[in-house]
Design a protein around this motif. Structure first.
Motif, PDB file in Angstrom:
ATOM      1  N   ASP A 152       5.218  17.675  -8.076  1.00 14.95           N
ATOM      2  CA  ASP A 152       4.724  16.532  -7.301  1.00 14.95           C
ATOM      3  C   ASP A 152       3.679  15.739  -8.090  1.00 14.95           C
ATOM      4  O   ASP A 152       3.666  14.504  -8.059  1.00 14.95           O
ATOM      5  N   VAL A 153       2.838  16.457  -8.847  1.00 14.79           N
ATOM      6  CA  VAL A 153       1.828  15.786  -9.665  1.00 14.79           C
ATOM      7  C   VAL A 153       2.495  15.002 -10.798  1.00 14.79           C
ATOM      8  O   VAL A 153       2.164  13.839 -11.066  1.00 14.79           O
ATOM      9  N   ARG A 154       3.467  15.619 -11.448  1.00 12.41           N
ATOM     10  CA  ARG A 154       4.160  14.946 -12.558  1.00 12.41           C
ATOM     11  C   ARG A 154       4.925  13.725 -12.062  1.00 12.41           C
ATOM     12  O   ARG A 154       4.972  12.693 -12.729  1.00 12.41           O
ATOM     13  N   LEU A 155       5.546  13.842 -10.880  1.00 16.00           N
ATOM     14  CA  LEU A 155       6.289  12.702 -10.344  1.00 16.00           C
ATOM     15  C   LEU A 155       5.338  11.555 -10.003  1.00 16.00           C
ATOM     16  O   LEU A 155       5.641  10.383 -10.287  1.00 16.00           O
ATOM     17  N   SER A 216      -2.373   7.976  -6.785  1.00 16.07           N
ATOM     18  CA  SER A 216      -3.242   8.160  -7.947  1.00 16.07           C
ATOM     19  C   SER A 216      -4.118   9.406  -7.796  1.00 16.07           C
ATOM     20  O   SER A 216      -4.359  10.132  -8.767  1.00 16.07           O
ATOM     21  N   ARG A 217      -4.604   9.647  -6.576  1.00 14.58           N
ATOM     22  CA  ARG A 217      -5.430  10.852  -6.363  1.00 14.58           C
ATOM     23  C   ARG A 217      -4.618  12.115  -6.663  1.00 14.58           C
ATOM     24  O   ARG A 217      -5.113  13.056  -7.285  1.00 14.58           O
ATOM     25  N   LEU A 218      -3.372  12.118  -6.217  1.00 17.73           N
ATOM     26  CA  LEU A 218      -2.527  13.281  -6.506  1.00 17.73           C
ATOM     27  C   LEU A 218      -2.273  13.398  -8.011  1.00 17.73           C
ATOM     28  O   LEU A 218      -2.337  14.499  -8.581  1.00 17.73           O
ATOM     29  N   ALA A 219      -2.010  12.251  -8.647  1.00 18.79           N
ATOM     30  CA  ALA A 219      -1.689  12.262 -10.077  1.00 18.79           C
ATOM     31  C   ALA A 219      -2.853  12.776 -10.922  1.00 18.79           C
ATOM     32  O   ALA A 219      -2.653  13.449 -11.932  1.00 18.79           O
ATOM     33  N   HIS A 220      -4.069  12.475 -10.498  1.00 21.15           N
ATOM     34  CA  HIS A 220      -5.231  12.810 -11.328  1.00 21.15           C
ATOM     35  C   HIS A 220      -5.950  14.083 -10.902  1.00 21.15           C
ATOM     36  O   HIS A 220      -6.656  14.695 -11.693  1.00 21.15           O
ATOM     37  N   HIS A 221      -5.796  14.451  -9.625  1.00 23.23           N
ATOM     38  CA  HIS A 221      -6.551  15.609  -9.148  1.00 23.23           C
ATOM     39  C   HIS A 221      -5.681  16.716  -8.584  1.00 23.23           C
ATOM     40  O   HIS A 221      -6.187  17.769  -8.205  1.00 23.23           O
ATOM     41  N   GLY A 222      -4.376  16.467  -8.448  1.00 22.64           N
ATOM     42  CA  GLY A 222      -3.467  17.491  -7.959  1.00 22.64           C
ATOM     43  C   GLY A 222      -3.616  17.766  -6.484  1.00 22.64           C
ATOM     44  O   GLY A 222      -4.271  17.067  -5.750  1.00 22.64           O
TER      45      GLY A 222
END
Length: 222
Positions: A152-155, A216-222
């Protein structure tokens, strides 16, 4: 292939080569132009030239025995292909495929001249190895992401990177799966979850990002 042109301005380090080396490159190299979708190389082929990309983008991808694809990296204008470098130096055949994502224009340095300059010119070796080292480092990062990071983070990272400022990604679920080395079903499931949260809208062949900050929060902080 077109006649000789001065292409060295696209690769500033080459302008530092000794005059005799510079002349050999200028005289023996050829400019190659290929349309979008052209297969530049593929598994089982041996490289005949060292390529320096002047315009366009080449996608380098690998397909597993099960048919799953992964995009290893892209060669942009001003870069060389690390896989071609490795195969030339190791006298190996390609194990992956290179495809022109756009119309491309490249410099082809014949293998015989590449071998001669690698052996005789410290400056040329440094140019080749510096680019090769940078790409290998990036490849290790790809391996680390595939092996250890959550899908999910990579996507989320990939969607933001592909969308840029437009907040829209033109890609199928299979395209995104290939980019991430995952299965289409996994990507579809994750996209649907993002849509359920209100972060994006899914249409045929496109993904519209509706809540960039959340993604963006998911992408940068998981």
């Amino acid at each position: 292939m077109s006649p000789k042109q001065d292409w060295t301005h696209a690769f500033p380090p080459l302008r530092q080569l000794p005059d005799e080396v510079f002349a050999q490159l200028r005289d023996a190299s050829l400019i190659v132009e290929l349309p979008e979708g052209s297969r530049i190389f593929g598994p089982g082929q041996a490289p005949e030239s060292f390529l320096l990309l002047l315009e366009g983008t080449i996608r380098v991808q690998q397909t597993s025995e099960s048919g799953r694809e992964i995009v290893l990296y892209r060669v942009q204008a001003g870069e060389s292909c690390a896989l071609t470098t490795a195969c030339l130096m190791g006298y190996e055949e390609y194990q992956a495929e290179g495809v022109a994502e756009t119309r491309i224009r490249a410099v082809a340095i014949p293998r015989a001249l590449f071998d001669r300059l690698i052996a005789s010119s410290r400056e040329f070796r440094q140019f080749v190895f510096t680019a090769f080292s940078r790409r290998v480092t990036n490849l290790f990062r790809v391996i680390e992401e595939v092996a250890f990071e959550r899908i999910d983070v990579r996507l989320a990272q990939k969607l933001l990177a592909l969308a840029g400022t437009k907040l829209q990604v033109v890609a199928t679920h299979q395209d995104l799966a290939n980019e991430l080395g995952s299965a289409r079903e996994v990507i579809s499931r994750q996209l649907n979850e993002f849509a359920r949260r209100g972060w994006l809208r899914i249409a045929r062949g496109t993904v519209e990002i509706t809540d960039g900050p959340a993604l963006s929060r998911l992408a940068h902080h998981g």
